[in-house]
Design a protein around this motif. Sequence first.
Motif, PDB file in Angstrom:
ATOM      1  N   TYR A   1       0.836  -1.203   0.000  1.00 31.10           N
ATOM      2  CA  TYR A   1       0.000   0.000   0.000  1.00 31.10           C
ATOM      3  C   TYR A   1       0.868   1.249   0.000  1.00 31.10           C
ATOM      4  O   TYR A   1       0.609   2.203  -0.742  1.00 31.10           O
ATOM      5  N   PHE A   2       1.907   1.251   0.836  1.00 33.09           N
ATOM      6  CA  PHE A   2       2.794   2.416   0.939  1.00 33.09           C
ATOM      7  C   PHE A   2       3.453   2.715  -0.399  1.00 33.09           C
ATOM      8  O   PHE A   2       3.506   3.870  -0.832  1.00 33.09           O
ATOM      9  N   VAL A   3       3.946   1.693  -1.061  1.00 37.90           N
ATOM     10  CA  VAL A   3       4.595   1.891  -2.363  1.00 37.90           C
ATOM     11  C   VAL A   3       3.562   2.386  -3.384  1.00 37.90           C
ATOM     12  O   VAL A   3       3.838   3.298  -4.176  1.00 37.90           O
ATOM     13  N   GLY A   4       2.357   1.807  -3.364  1.00 38.55           N
ATOM     14  CA  GLY A   4       1.304   2.251  -4.272  1.00 38.55           C
ATOM     15  C   GLY A   4       0.972   3.712  -4.076  1.00 38.55           C
ATOM     16  O   GLY A   4       0.847   4.473  -5.042  1.00 38.55           O
ATOM     17  N   LYS A   5       0.866   4.118  -2.825  1.00 41.54           N
ATOM     18  CA  LYS A   5       0.545   5.526  -2.540  1.00 41.54           C
ATOM     19  C   LYS A   5       1.690   6.437  -2.945  1.00 41.54           C
ATOM     20  O   LYS A   5       1.474   7.566  -3.404  1.00 41.54           O
TER      21      LYS A   5
END
Length: 281
Positions: A19-23
């Motif tokens: 999720y962090f990388v996607g954001k």
Amino acid sequence: MDLARAQMLADKGDAKAEYFVGKSYADGTGVAQDFGKAAEFYRQAADQGNVEAENNLAVLYADGKGVKQDWAEAAKWLRKAADAGDAIAQYNLGNSYAHGRGVATNFDDAIAWYRKAAGQNLVSAMQALGELYYLNEGVEPDYQEALKWNRKAADLGSASAQNNLGVMYQDGHGVQQSDEEAAKWFEKAAEQGLAKAQFTLAIAYSYGKGVEKDRIKTAYWLSLSANGGFHVARETLDYFQASPSALNDQEIAQVNQMIKDYYARHPGVKGSGTLLPKTSM
């Protein structure tokens, strides 16, 4: 979380890291913005039940960013996040049902999801309920419910809800008609930069409805409304300045200073500078 470490953990299937990388890709934080990559990492996290990723992936499908726009796919991911208790997803799913995006229009379902989100103190959901009960053609008007939800949202700072309360007091819907109370709520919304409330307040000052008649404040609020993109305000301001009520140079300078002071107080409000032209009287 450090992006390099997040990438390493994401490669190992860590949902929070995915999720962090996607954001990071969606926001362009620490890496070039790439909605396709954002969707890819959001999906990996969403497949593992990460609620934030489910909601954000739904938004990408709704906006057609990084993926082909697909309202049904957006609604699918919103429901997963909404069922898990995410207030923003519940609100967005309510919007889907209210507007028939990816699901059949169903105002009962829209209200049910808005209520779930509002129960978690999401102001936008409270505002949506207030508007549905008051303004929407697909729902039987319920002025008391409209009043309740608009007041809750207005008290929490929603400019649109404050404007709606002003309209309710202006028209006497669900409350005793009061121009004074209407003007109070219009001013709260206007001060936050809501252009239509600024216009309505300007008209109130022009006619002395709920406030003392005031040419300076009429021009001031018309100018702010016009600068906020409310085209009728621009036309009305031009008419005002061509009428016997037109301001003189000294009054124009006063209004322009008021406008500058307003934008200094509210740097986040759309608009800048002055609007009233210098004129020879």
